[in-house]
Scaffold this motif. Sequence first.
Motif, PDB file in Angstrom:
ATOM      1  N   GLN A  81       0.828  -1.219   0.000  1.00  0.00           N
ATOM      2  CA  GLN A  81       0.000   0.000   0.000  1.00  0.00           C
ATOM      3  C   GLN A  81       0.855   1.259   0.000  1.00  0.00           C
ATOM      4  OE1 GLN A  81      -2.863  -1.157  -0.220  1.00  0.00           O
ATOM      5  NE2 GLN A  81      -3.264  -2.778   1.239  1.00  0.00           N
ATOM      6  N   ARG A 103       0.594   0.502   7.665  1.00  0.00           N
ATOM      7  CA  ARG A 103      -0.812   0.789   7.952  1.00  0.00           C
ATOM      8  C   ARG A 103      -1.685   0.087   6.924  1.00  0.00           C
ATOM      9  NH1 ARG A 103      -4.449   5.237   7.979  1.00  0.00           N
ATOM     10  NH2 ARG A 103      -3.300   6.263   6.299  1.00  0.00           N
ATOM     11  N   GLU A 114      -4.482  -0.121   4.726  1.00  0.00           N
ATOM     12  CA  GLU A 114      -5.528   0.713   4.141  1.00  0.00           C
ATOM     13  C   GLU A 114      -6.282  -0.123   3.114  1.00  0.00           C
ATOM     14  OE1 GLU A 114      -3.434   4.185   2.545  1.00  0.00           O
ATOM     15  OE2 GLU A 114      -1.809   3.560   3.825  1.00  0.00           O
TER      16      GLU A 114
END
Length: 470
Positions: A138, A161, A163
């Motif tokens: 990502q 993270r 996403e």
Amino acid sequence: MDRREVVVPAGDMDRQRDYTQRLAALFQQLGHPPLAMVDTYGCQQNVADSQRIMGMLQEMGCGFTQDAGRADVIVINTCAIRENAEKKVFGVVGQLVHAKEKNPGLTICLCGCMAQQEAVAEKIKASYRHVDLVFGPQALWKFPELLYEVCSGRDRVFSIRNEHGTIAEGMPVVRESAVKAWVSIMYGCNNFCSYCIVPYVRGRERSREPERILAEIRELVESGFKEITLLGQNVNSYGKDLDCPMDFADLLREIDRIPGDYLIRFMTSHPKDAGEKLFDAMAACDHVAKQLHLPVQSGNSRVLKAMNRGYTREQYLEKVRYARSVMPELVLTSDIIIGFPGETEEEAMDTVALIQEVRYDALFTFIYSPRPGTPAAKLPDPASRAEKQVWFDRLLDAQNSISAGLHRAYVGKTVRVLVDGGSGDKTWPLSSRTAGGRLVHLKGDHGLIGSYAEARIVDSNTWALFGEAR
Ligand code: SAH
Ligand code: SF4
Ligand code: F3S
């Protein structure tokens, strides 16, 4: 999912170019031309991502090496599809501690599908302290920014993270061949097959705008590329998230209108959304190779249901029948998983019977590997590894004799091939592919590389054909 949240704004991409310039300035202080090593595992999506990473590194002024001992930056692009793939990467990353000891200025980056998993990132954080930067697929477009953070401050950076995913246009690319190119048409997967890690690490399905794809392909064809493979985890889902009404079959027809001497291939097609519209488009488009990778995974409908594949054995066979009715010359390949949790010997033999019925040109075969976090990993799995191996060997034996038979039928025929490179072999110095994607070891002049040739097939084995260029 709102498309405006998916497409990375142009301003953010410009910022990456600033970081690229800053890194180029930093690397100039090294006192020697900077060298990068990019080591890639996994599928074609990862190969395509690595070409983008190399594009970014090149713009930072880096040359490339395969020698970890000479590199200033090492990027390991990882795959999480099976446990073995992960073990291999941990082995490679472990070894890099020596390169770091010799060259403390070395920056080691780990990216790709493994890196997107929190448990892996935690393990790297705690036990592989020589790794400086960890980022998931990502965050690929942010690589210059992340690398700058590491190289300017030398703190470790973790960007994983989770996403829903992004589409980043305009990243530079280093293509490793002047003949063949990969073009991503979509990213991510929404299918959640119960055994598979990909939807958890690659985010939700998102399609590139057709204009972007067409422009990229037009440019490739104009610069002489002869074979373009469209990439997506499930290309048949293409367009579902676009504002304009367009599906994958429509996209193929649009691409086909680009003039030139080139072939379009694509992978992977999920059988659930591959239907008559797609097969009719393939048959009608001259530039589209009559080749289909249509992974069945299992020949037993109960197992297919437990895998959450969305089709039965009969529905799959009907699709193959229709595809062959409109493309009699179709070259068909598949992926198979043996030993899904709870699969019995009888069910595994249904798969062997299916491959004997379909007679695939080639197969990619795997023994099930539990992936933590997937539903299948929680199912009881009573069959032993040894039992699964016996079923697997039976499948391989059956496929090997099918492939050998299909290959034998080429002997004596003359087929058009694209010569894609040298082989290093004295007797068969060239490597080439038929329109259907079968490998042909070829006798002929090196000057043929990059062009189409007529090859008379003189021999064959289970894996390849042997021919003479005429
Ligand atoms: N998107 C593609 C497949 C990508 S993964 C598709 O759906 O066709 C490539 C192949 O790896 C899969 O087709 C499957 O056969 C195999 N695979 C995926 N997860 C696996 C697992 N947990 N164990 C064994 N093989 C697996
Ligand atoms: Fe995995 Fe299924 Fe998606 Fe393929 S379609 S990537 S096997 S979840
Ligand atoms: Fe592996 Fe990720 Fe591809 S898990 S198979 S590199 S999408």
